[in-house]
Design an enzyme around this catalytic site. Structure first.
Site, PDB file in Angstrom:
ATOM      1  N   HIS A 142       0.814  -1.214   0.000  1.00  0.00           N
ATOM      2  CA  HIS A 142       0.000   0.000   0.000  1.00  0.00           C
ATOM      3  C   HIS A 142       0.852   1.271   0.000  1.00  0.00           C
ATOM      4  CE1 HIS A 142      -3.618  -2.258   2.089  1.00  0.00           C
ATOM      5  NE2 HIS A 142      -3.297  -2.773   0.925  1.00  0.00           N
TER       6      HIS A 142
ATOM      7  N   HIS B  13      -7.573   0.440   3.092  1.00  0.00           N
ATOM      8  CA  HIS B  13      -6.856  -0.098   1.936  1.00  0.00           C
ATOM      9  C   HIS B  13      -7.027   0.890   0.786  1.00  0.00           C
ATOM     10  CE1 HIS B  13      -6.416  -4.504   3.289  1.00  0.00           C
ATOM     11  NE2 HIS B  13      -6.713  -3.760   4.328  1.00  0.00           N
TER      12      HIS B  13
HETATM   13  C1  FAD Z   1       0.212  -7.623  -4.167  1.00  0.00           C
HETATM   14  C2  FAD Z   1      -0.671  -6.435  -3.921  1.00  0.00           C
HETATM   15  C3  FAD Z   1      -1.755  -6.567  -3.080  1.00  0.00           C
HETATM   16  C4  FAD Z   1      -2.592  -5.469  -2.834  1.00  0.00           C
HETATM   17  N1  FAD Z   1      -3.746  -5.655  -2.122  1.00  0.00           N
HETATM   18  C5  FAD Z   1      -4.643  -4.629  -2.049  1.00  0.00           C
HETATM   19  C6  FAD Z   1      -5.934  -4.838  -1.503  1.00  0.00           C
HETATM   20  O1  FAD Z   1      -6.335  -5.962  -1.153  1.00  0.00           O
HETATM   21  N2  FAD Z   1      -6.771  -3.761  -1.394  1.00  0.00           N
HETATM   22  C7  FAD Z   1      -6.390  -2.520  -1.803  1.00  0.00           C
HETATM   23  O2  FAD Z   1      -7.164  -1.585  -1.658  1.00  0.00           O
HETATM   24  N3  FAD Z   1      -5.186  -2.316  -2.360  1.00  0.00           N
HETATM   25  C8  FAD Z   1      -4.317  -3.344  -2.521  1.00  0.00           C
HETATM   26  N4  FAD Z   1      -3.133  -3.143  -3.146  1.00  0.00           N
HETATM   27  C9  FAD Z   1      -2.782  -1.778  -3.563  1.00  0.00           C
HETATM   28  C10 FAD Z   1      -3.558  -1.291  -4.782  1.00  0.00           C
HETATM   29  O3  FAD Z   1      -3.716  -2.317  -5.716  1.00  0.00           O
HETATM   30  C11 FAD Z   1      -2.792  -0.094  -5.360  1.00  0.00           C
HETATM   31  O4  FAD Z   1      -2.671   0.891  -4.370  1.00  0.00           O
HETATM   32  C12 FAD Z   1      -3.473   0.512  -6.564  1.00  0.00           C
HETATM   33  O5  FAD Z   1      -3.768  -0.468  -7.514  1.00  0.00           O
HETATM   34  C13 FAD Z   1      -2.579   1.590  -7.162  1.00  0.00           C
HETATM   35  O6  FAD Z   1      -3.203   2.167  -8.290  1.00  0.00           O
HETATM   36  P1  FAD Z   1      -2.425   3.191  -9.194  1.00  0.00           P
HETATM   37  O7  FAD Z   1      -3.360   3.606 -10.265  1.00  0.00           O
HETATM   38  O8  FAD Z   1      -1.824   4.240  -8.330  1.00  0.00           O
HETATM   39  O9  FAD Z   1      -1.187   2.392  -9.807  1.00  0.00           O
HETATM   40  P2  FAD Z   1      -1.177   1.012 -10.739  1.00  0.00           P
HETATM   41  O10 FAD Z   1      -2.507   0.392 -10.663  1.00  0.00           O
HETATM   42  O11 FAD Z   1      -0.014   0.266 -10.295  1.00  0.00           O
HETATM   43  O12 FAD Z   1      -1.023   1.610 -12.182  1.00  0.00           O
HETATM   44  C14 FAD Z   1       0.159   2.146 -12.733  1.00  0.00           C
HETATM   45  C15 FAD Z   1       0.188   1.739 -14.202  1.00  0.00           C
HETATM   46  O13 FAD Z   1       1.126   2.530 -14.914  1.00  0.00           O
HETATM   47  C16 FAD Z   1       1.833   1.710 -15.818  1.00  0.00           C
HETATM   48  N5  FAD Z   1       3.083   2.382 -16.131  1.00  0.00           N
HETATM   49  C17 FAD Z   1       4.056   2.781 -15.269  1.00  0.00           C
HETATM   50  N6  FAD Z   1       5.026   3.429 -15.933  1.00  0.00           N
HETATM   51  C18 FAD Z   1       4.673   3.459 -17.242  1.00  0.00           C
HETATM   52  C19 FAD Z   1       5.254   3.998 -18.408  1.00  0.00           C
HETATM   53  N7  FAD Z   1       6.402   4.676 -18.366  1.00  0.00           N
HETATM   54  N8  FAD Z   1       4.616   3.845 -19.581  1.00  0.00           N
HETATM   55  C20 FAD Z   1       3.436   3.170 -19.653  1.00  0.00           C
HETATM   56  N9  FAD Z   1       2.826   2.635 -18.571  1.00  0.00           N
HETATM   57  C21 FAD Z   1       3.444   2.795 -17.382  1.00  0.00           C
HETATM   58  C22 FAD Z   1       1.970   0.405 -15.057  1.00  0.00           C
HETATM   59  O14 FAD Z   1       2.290  -0.663 -15.921  1.00  0.00           O
HETATM   60  C23 FAD Z   1       0.611   0.283 -14.406  1.00  0.00           C
HETATM   61  O15 FAD Z   1      -0.319  -0.360 -15.244  1.00  0.00           O
HETATM   62  C24 FAD Z   1      -2.293  -4.212  -3.416  1.00  0.00           C
HETATM   63  C25 FAD Z   1      -1.209  -4.084  -4.291  1.00  0.00           C
HETATM   64  C26 FAD Z   1      -0.405  -5.189  -4.562  1.00  0.00           C
HETATM   65  C27 FAD Z   1       0.742  -5.022  -5.527  1.00  0.00           C
END
Ligand code: FAD
Ligand code: NAG
Ligand code: NAG
Length: 606
Positions: free
Chosen positions: A541, A585
């Site tokens: 997280h 979360h």
């Molecule tokens: C193992 C695990 C378990 C988790 N469990 C939970 C849970 O049960 N409940 C909960 O609420 N949260 C959980 N989380 C956390 C939650 O999933 C994340 O906080 C959330 O998904 C983050 O969203 P985001 O949009 O910030 O980033 P992400 O969803 O990580 O999106 C970032 C995206 O940008 C892309 N990207 C990065 N750089 C580039 C680039 N230069 N060019 C093109 N694409 C790029 C990546 O490939 C990715 O698709 C968990 C996370 C993990 C890894």
């Protein structure tokens, strides 16, 4: 959430394609190639990125650039079947010996954590359409009203209070009530407030179609030591007490719901959204201080996507600050050291990393658990039949039962004065420790129960920086674990509380033998702290590396509209803009913030 004890977890998931093969859902005419112009260009097709892209595409032309492809194709049913989020997603191994799966994981390895046994931690992050929502454990947990009030205060914007955010939380989900018949467990009826959920979103939220027997007993153990069930669940702004965890699972099929299966599918059917899969954004392009587009690399072909209106950066907690820095926005000294022309000197970029950490207390138990049922050749076929024919049974379940608590007076009195003062500065109803009831198999296949304790407020700070001007070099990550002693102090108290749960009558009735983790020899406060530092792990997280705040604040990178300070035409919309680690979360708030900023853009644009 995930309770992590890598060495002891048996990965029982088959990493083979889902059968029948999941079709690629993006129409051919929605896959972009080469130079093009759009109103909005979104970097990152992850949790926030696909959500905001889908909403913006309702009224504007939008491109989304994603480094990965379809996880269903690249990672098989490990990323689809709920139980496999605990047992089959092998890339969540935090050890340096983690399995390399570059097709769905960024393979990030942190700097040695000097206060945590010098461990270098593999930090899994989804590199796929859906981003980390394709790897997570699917728990859907909002934070407390007081935390959003704190966010509103830090951002200087009352639109961040819980009441004002609630419409966006509701808009981002479609609730299906629990299926009590499939759950078939009298003691595990979820309590929730239907009024805090919506029904119009493509993103399903519901409860598991199966209840794990071991977790039922561990839930009782938490209740036995005074952590009562929250009668409204946690989606109405009160994050205290226990609840059966709502999850982002499609309840009809018992399959993972990610931003890809929800918002991308919706946009594919209803808008002209254009997706650039398997494409890496390499740099944000500027005319003076105005963002004009993004340089993209698809299999070695480099081209430009121009943005008539704005560039939206949604690359996640580690890559969004990196992208800002390689594009010329960040601490001046870092940019100059890497020969990057300075577009905006913004010292807060990458600086406020918050990573909540967790430890386990585990015993062998006499009750069955999901992992054991599917690992046993005698019971596995029926479990598979239940899953495939009824979308029920052990394969259909992921997260179970969690409780939040403010430390008891007894345990608070064991904290140092400085830790007590740090906690006292937080809102008076802020939960301090999260207890996750979990199950796993020991290396020899015996069933274990675990009661993990996780800090709800991270006082330590880490950072993300760069080692070069190239986006192809991994960001340099220091999680900062235990850089503030309050985190260790609270975690020791939490571990003691987990032991109290294990000592209760319901847990004792299933426990076989003495405590295995940490074990009875870990007894004094010094030994407990040592254990905590050597064994604490992330629960995935991390947040706050491009924090929202008021202009001029030390850590502030974006304003309350998610606009990057010092430039025009650029917003960051993902977990990196949370100003601190929210208790609860994160994904619920990630979907919410994408909805909120999309709506702000829409209102400004029309
Ligand atoms: C193992 C695990 C378990 C988790 N469990 C939970 C849970 O049960 N409940 C909960 O609420 N949260 C959980 N989380 C956390 C939650 O999933 C994340 O906080 C959330 O998904 C983050 O969203 P985001 O949009 O910030 O980033 P992400 O969803 O990580 O999106 C970032 C995206 O940008 C892309 N990207 C990065 N750089 C580039 C680039 N230069 N060019 C093109 N694409 C790029 C990546 O490939 C990715 O698709 C968990 C996370 C993990 C890894
Ligand atoms: C995962 O996929 C494999 C291969 O298609 C299949 O044999 C197995 O039953 C699947 N597991 C589940 C739980 O669906
Ligand atoms: C697994 O190991 C534990 C601890 O040594 C032991 O109590 C248990 O009986 C073992 N289980 C099996 C199936 O051998």
């Amino acid at each position: 959430m995930f309770f992590s004890f890598a060495a002891a977890v048996v990965f029982a998931g088959a990493l083979v394609p889902l059968s029948p093969a999941v079709p690629l859902r993006v129409r051919a005419d929605q896959v972009g190639t080469g130079d093009a112009k759009f109103d909005y260009v979104v970097i990152g097709g992850g949790t926030a990125g696909l959500t905001i892209a889908a909403r913006l595409a309702e009224f504007a032309s939008v491109a989304v650039i994603e480094a990965g492809g379809y996880y269903e194709t690249d990672y098989g049913n490990a990323s689809v079947v709920p139980l496999l989020s605990l047992t089959g997603i092998d890339v969540i191994d935090p050890s340096e010996a983690f399995p390399h799966r570059p097709e769905i994981d960024w393979e990030l390895l942190t700097e040695p954590q000097t206060n945590a046994g010098n461990r270098r931690v593999h930090y899994a992050q989804g590199k796929t359409l859906g981003g980390s929502s394709a790897l997570n454990t699917m728990s859907y947990v909002r934070s407390s009203a007081s935390a959003y009030q704190r966010w509103a205060d830090l951002a200087g914007d009352s639109s961040y209070t819980f009441d004002n955010l609630l419409p966006y939380f509701k808009k981002s989900v479609r609730l299906t009530p629990p299926n009590l018949q499939k759950r078939n467990a009298v003691n595990a009826t979820p309590e929730y407030d239907p009024n805090s959920f919506g029904s119009g979103s493509p993103l399903d939220v519901s409860w598991n179609n199966w209840v794990d027997p071991t977790i039922s007993w561990l839930a009782k153990s938490l209740q036995a030591i005074g952590l009562v069930v929250n009668p409204k669940g946690w989606s109405s702004g009160d994050l205290n007490g226990g609840s059966w965890v709502p999850s982002t699972i499609d309840p009809a099929h018992a399959t993972r719901e990610s931003s890809q299966t929800s918002f991308l599918d919706y946009a594919t059917g209803n808008t002209q959204l254009v997706v650039y899969p398997h494409s890496q954004a390499t740099k944000i392009l500027f005319d003076g201080t105005t963002a004009t587009g993004v340089s993209v690399n698809t299999d070695g072909t480099v081209y430009t996507l121009s943005a008539n209106k704005e560039v939206i950066l949604s690359a996640g907690v580690f890559h969004s600050p990196q992208m800002l820095m390689v594009s010329g926005i960040g601490p001046k000294s870092t940019l100059e050291a890497n020969n990057i022309p300075v577009i905006a000197d913004l010292p807060g970029v990458g600086q406020n990393l918050r990573d909540p950490i967790s430890v386990n207390v585990a015993h062998f138990v006499s009750t069955p658990n999901a992992q054991g049922i599917v690992a046993n050749p005698a019971t596995q076929p029926e479990a598979l039949r239940q899953y495939q024919e009824e979308a029920a049974g052990p394969y259909s379940s992921a997260a179970g039962y969690i409780s939040y608590e403010r430390l008891t007076d007894e345990l608070r009195s064991t904290l140092s004065d400085s830790t007590r003062a740090a906690l006292a500065a937080l809102p008076s109803d802020s939960p301090e420790v999260q207890f996750i009831a979990g199950t796993f198999l020991w290396t020899n296949g015996s069933a274990m129960g675990s009661m993990s304790a996780t800090i709800c407020n991270t006082f330590s700070r880490g950072s993300v920086t760069i080692s070069s001007a190239s986006i192809s070099d991994a960001p340099v990550i220091d999680l900062g674990w235990f850089s503030d002693p309050a985190d260790g102090d609270v975690l020791v108290a939490g571990l003691k509380r987990s032991r109290q749960a294990w000592a209760s009558e319901p847990a004792q009735s299933i426990s076989l033998g003495a405590e295995v983790i940490p074990g009875d020899s870990v007894a004094t406060d010094e030994q407990l702290l040592e254990f905590v530092k050597a064994n604490a792990n992330m629960i995935w997280h991390p947040s706050s590396t491009c924090s929202m705040g008021k202009e001029g604040d030390k850590d502030a990178v974006v304003d309350s509209g998610a606009r990057v300070f010092g430039v025009q035409g650029l917003r960051v919309v993902d977990i990196s803009i949370f100003p601190f680690s929210l208790p609860g979360h994160p994904q619920a708030s990630v979907y919410m913030i994408a909805e909120k900023i999309a709506d702000a853009i829409k209102k400004g644009a029309q």
